[in-house]
Design an enzyme around this catalytic site. Structure first.
Site, PDB file in Angstrom:
ATOM      1  N   THR A  85       0.878  -1.183   0.000  1.00 58.30           N
ATOM      2  CA  THR A  85       0.000   0.000   0.000  1.00 58.30           C
ATOM      3  C   THR A  85       0.914   1.231   0.000  1.00 58.30           C
ATOM      4  O   THR A  85       1.042   1.923   0.998  1.00 58.30           O
ATOM      5  CB  THR A  85      -0.901   0.019   1.252  1.00 58.30           C
ATOM      6  OG1 THR A  85      -0.081  -0.191   2.418  1.00 58.30           O
ATOM      7  CG2 THR A  85      -1.947  -1.066   1.201  1.00 58.30           C
ATOM      8  N   LYS A 211      -2.012  -1.381  13.661  1.00 60.53           N
ATOM      9  CA  LYS A 211      -0.810  -1.425  12.830  1.00 60.53           C
ATOM     10  C   LYS A 211      -0.239  -0.031  12.545  1.00 60.53           C
ATOM     11  O   LYS A 211       0.947   0.223  12.765  1.00 60.53           O
ATOM     12  CB  LYS A 211      -1.117  -2.161  11.526  1.00 60.53           C
ATOM     13  CG  LYS A 211       0.050  -2.247  10.559  1.00 60.53           C
ATOM     14  CD  LYS A 211       1.244  -2.955  11.176  1.00 60.53           C
ATOM     15  CE  LYS A 211       2.540  -2.658  10.462  1.00 60.53           C
ATOM     16  NZ  LYS A 211       2.752  -3.361   9.250  1.00 60.53           N
ATOM     17  N   LEU A 257      15.272   3.869  20.556  1.00 60.93           N
ATOM     18  CA  LEU A 257      15.713   5.132  21.136  1.00 60.93           C
ATOM     19  C   LEU A 257      17.164   5.397  20.704  1.00 60.93           C
ATOM     20  O   LEU A 257      17.905   6.067  21.389  1.00 60.93           O
ATOM     21  CB  LEU A 257      15.604   5.031  22.665  1.00 60.93           C
ATOM     22  CG  LEU A 257      15.259   6.296  23.441  1.00 60.93           C
ATOM     23  CD1 LEU A 257      14.017   6.981  22.900  1.00 60.93           C
ATOM     24  CD2 LEU A 257      15.061   5.977  24.917  1.00 60.93           C
ATOM     25  N   CYS A 267       8.141   1.226   5.181  1.00 57.60           N
ATOM     26  CA  CYS A 267       6.969   1.299   6.058  1.00 57.60           C
ATOM     27  C   CYS A 267       6.860   2.597   6.851  1.00 57.60           C
ATOM     28  O   CYS A 267       5.928   3.371   6.642  1.00 57.60           O
ATOM     29  CB  CYS A 267       6.980   0.111   7.016  1.00 57.60           C
ATOM     30  SG  CYS A 267       6.788  -1.451   6.150  1.00 57.60           S
TER      31      CYS A 267
HETATM   32  C1  UDX Z   1       8.870  -1.491  10.636  1.00 57.15           C
HETATM   33  C2  UDX Z   1       8.230  -1.974  11.942  1.00 57.15           C
HETATM   34  O1  UDX Z   1       9.234  -2.093  12.955  1.00 57.15           O
HETATM   35  C3  UDX Z   1       7.499  -3.301  11.718  1.00 57.15           C
HETATM   36  O2  UDX Z   1       6.834  -3.714  12.913  1.00 57.15           O
HETATM   37  C4  UDX Z   1       6.504  -3.123  10.596  1.00 57.15           C
HETATM   38  O3  UDX Z   1       5.825  -4.341  10.337  1.00 57.15           O
HETATM   39  C5  UDX Z   1       7.189  -2.617   9.339  1.00 57.15           C
HETATM   40  O4  UDX Z   1       7.891  -1.408   9.619  1.00 57.15           O
HETATM   41  P1  UDX Z   1      11.089  -2.138   9.297  1.00 57.15           P
HETATM   42  O5  UDX Z   1      10.649  -1.198   8.227  1.00 57.15           O
HETATM   43  O6  UDX Z   1      11.626  -3.487   8.927  1.00 57.15           O
HETATM   44  O7  UDX Z   1       9.873  -2.448  10.301  1.00 57.15           O
HETATM   45  O8  UDX Z   1      12.222  -1.371  10.094  1.00 57.15           O
HETATM   46  P2  UDX Z   1      12.535  -1.002  11.618  1.00 57.15           P
HETATM   47  O9  UDX Z   1      13.356  -2.040  12.261  1.00 57.15           O
HETATM   48  O10 UDX Z   1      11.297  -0.591  12.308  1.00 57.15           O
HETATM   49  O11 UDX Z   1      13.472   0.266  11.409  1.00 57.15           O
HETATM   50  C6  UDX Z   1      12.979   1.403  10.696  1.00 57.15           C
HETATM   51  C7  UDX Z   1      14.017   2.478  10.580  1.00 57.15           C
HETATM   52  O12 UDX Z   1      14.235   3.093  11.835  1.00 57.15           O
HETATM   53  C8  UDX Z   1      15.382   2.038  10.093  1.00 57.15           C
HETATM   54  O13 UDX Z   1      15.813   2.960   9.116  1.00 57.15           O
HETATM   55  C9  UDX Z   1      16.255   2.090  11.315  1.00 57.15           C
HETATM   56  O14 UDX Z   1      17.600   2.346  11.011  1.00 57.15           O
HETATM   57  C10 UDX Z   1      15.624   3.243  12.083  1.00 57.15           C
HETATM   58  N1  UDX Z   1      15.827   3.193  13.544  1.00 57.15           N
HETATM   59  C11 UDX Z   1      15.338   2.152  14.269  1.00 57.15           C
HETATM   60  C12 UDX Z   1      16.475   4.237  14.182  1.00 57.15           C
HETATM   61  O15 UDX Z   1      16.916   5.204  13.535  1.00 57.15           O
HETATM   62  N2  UDX Z   1      16.618   4.197  15.536  1.00 57.15           N
HETATM   63  C13 UDX Z   1      16.133   3.182  16.294  1.00 57.15           C
HETATM   64  O16 UDX Z   1      16.294   3.222  17.531  1.00 57.15           O
HETATM   65  C14 UDX Z   1      15.489   2.114  15.639  1.00 57.15           C
END
Ligand code: UDX
Length: 478
Positions: A85, A211, A257, A267
């Site tokens: 989506t 979600k 954090l 996402c």
């Molecule tokens: C996310 C959600 O976590 C998941 O539950 C959902 O189903 C899909 O979207 P994802 O896109 O795989 O998953 O990535 P995620 O691990 O959430 O990280 C997202 C972004 O945040 C990354 O670019 C990561 O580097 C960044 N991040 C994450 C930070 O900058 N700091 C953090 O503390 C954690």
């Protein structure tokens, strides 16, 4: 059970292979014939730890296959919708086109079942109200029922998150546990439920909102610490000190954090925008207006990184910069809205000679930015750099030896965009070390106060269990 998974991108392919692993007969469908052919031949179209083995096991067992033909789905009792989506091309909202056309195709093949019970289960991230709209079309077919079961998998942990989720959320029209759909989906997930995973039944809209709210909360948490990082930069504090101490409060928690270059991927960025757009559609845009700020803080980190690079080099034109990391996060080859790649591309646009390296994402990076200079070998990529930027915190980059790395580069200058390196170790090895949210030099020694009679509590005193420290009777827990 006989199951189909419609849309075998990231979510759908992992879900299809996982359902085969649970013992079901699974057919995955996609309109992208190349993807279907690759999966059928056992080739994973993306990098995901554990997925290749799962896919192969499913194919070898004969329980997993792939197709582009909806007619082959008519046998299945349960259909999962794993379609994307994406953000609308001309707005902030979610594009539901793929979902709507899948429902339209299903309504053509399902009448062949002669009214036999058929469950269609949406897994995609959608605005509240979508299930009810899609159900109105689908349920015109005798025996067909729709429920919403959002997927929370994280890239890099997709297999684990599918087979051992934190919770299962079932959305049914009235939120009633006795709804016939609940028992049908329970039968699909029986091996997961037997492990004690909690299953929550609620209304369609609540399931949809769980979600988007989860992703919006995670994005907000990251932007919160990155906003604090901006304050740290202004005041000379170190954001890693602040976030470590904040995270020790159970109510806040240490996860998500980590300050740095911020969030990207397929996402979080699009989901916060879609959530806001959906709130505006429902007349409550003000309630989620803060998500605009979450997005803005996130974007500012990328701008700050480019500015820091320029400031460090005294100009970008013709300067050799090596970027460590292209994926939006480690253990992924996904570069959708990758902060690292956007910084690399902006530096290039400003005239810098940028070399990008990444353990897995160079193919996808080149597809996204044709002509990008990529070098797979880390040592090779670092050679002769005038500035190194660590933008995706792969283990390999976190473990770089500052002494050995200094011998490879032209000038030992590094900016840590993920706040994962030890500033002292890099500075001692002769590097000019800078980082987002961290001071440019070691904090000065705290001035001694010779006049103070109390002095700090010694660490022994502070941790003695049960010792009364305060007149109010507060005790250090045993
Ligand atoms: C996310 C959600 O976590 C998941 O539950 C959902 O189903 C899909 O979207 P994802 O896109 O795989 O998953 O990535 P995620 O691990 O959430 O990280 C997202 C972004 O945040 C990354 O670019 C990561 O580097 C960044 N991040 C994450 C930070 O900058 N700091 C953090 O503390 C954690």
């Amino acid at each position: 059970m006989r199951i189909s998974v419609i849309g075998i991108g990231y979510l759908g392919a992992v879900h299809a292979a996982s359902m085969a692993e649970l013992g079901h007969e699974v057919i995955g469908l996609d309109v992208d014939r190349d993807r279907v052919a690759a999966l059928q031949a056992g080739h994973a179209p993306f990098h995901e730890p554990g997925f290749d083995e799962l896919l192969q096991r499913g194919l070898d067992s004969g329980r997993l296959r792939f197709t582009s033909d909806y007619a082959e789905l008519a046998d299945a009792d349960v259909h999962f919708l794993g379609l994307g989506t994406p953000q609308l091309a001309d707005g902030m909202g979610a594009d539901l086109g793929h979902l709507r056309s899948a429902i339209a195709s299903l309504t053509e093949v399902l009448p062949a079942r002669g009214g036999a019970p058929t469950l269609v289960v949406g897994k995609s991230t959608v605005p509240a109200g979508t299930s009810r709209e899609l159900a109105a079309t689908l349920e015109q077919v005798d025996g067909a029922r729709l429920m919403w079961n959002p997927e929370f998998l994280r890239e890099g942990f997709a297999v684990q998150d599918t087979l051992v989720p934190d919770r299962l959320v079932y959305g049914v029209p009235s939120g009633d546990e006795q709804d016939e759909r609940v028992a049908m989906l329970d039968a699909v997930y029986a091996p997961i439920l037997e492990r004690g995973v909690t299953r929550l039944v609620m209304g369609y809209e609540a399931a949809e909102l769980v979600k988007v709210s989860a992703n919006a909360f995670l994005a907000t948490k990251i932007s919160f610490i990155n906003a604090v990082a901006e304050m740290c930069e202004a005041t000379g504090a170190d954001v890693t000190d602040v976030s470590r101490a904040l995270g020790m409060d159970d109510r806040i928690g240490a996860k998500f954090l980590r300050a740095g270059l911020g969030f990207g991927g397929g996402c979080l960025p699009k989901d916060i925008r879609a959530f806001l757009a959906s709130a505006e559609d429902h007349g409550v845009g003000d309630a989620l207006g803060f998500l605009r700020e979450v997005d803005a803080v996130n974007g500012r980190r990328r701008t700050r990184m480019v500015a820091l690079a320029e400031e460090t080099l005294g100009g970008l034109e013709g300067r050799r910069i090596t970027v460590l990391g292209a994926a939006f996060k480690p253990d992924s080859d996904d570069v959708r809205d990758s902060p690292a790649l956007e910084v690399a591309s902006r530096l290039r646009a400003a005239g810098a000679r940028v070399t990008v390296t990444d353990p897995e994402a160079l193919r996808t990076a080149q597809r996204s930015i044709p002509g990008l200079c990529t070098v797979p070998d880390t040592q090779e990529a670092l050679r002769d750099a005038e500035l190194v930027l660590l933008l995706t915190e792969w283990r390999e980059y976190r473990d770089l030896d500052p002494v050995a790395t200094a011998d490879l580069v032209a000038s030992p200058r590094i900016i840590d965009g993920r706040a994962v390196l030890d500033p002292q170790a890099w500075r001692e090895a002769g590097w000019e070390f800078r980082a987002l949210g961290r001071p440019d030099s070691e904090a000065p020694e705290a001035p001694q106060d010779p006049g103070s009679s109390e002095g700090p509590v010694s660490s022994d005193e502070a941790i003695t269990p049960g010792r009364v420290l305060f007149p109010s009777g507060v005790r250090v827990p045993a």
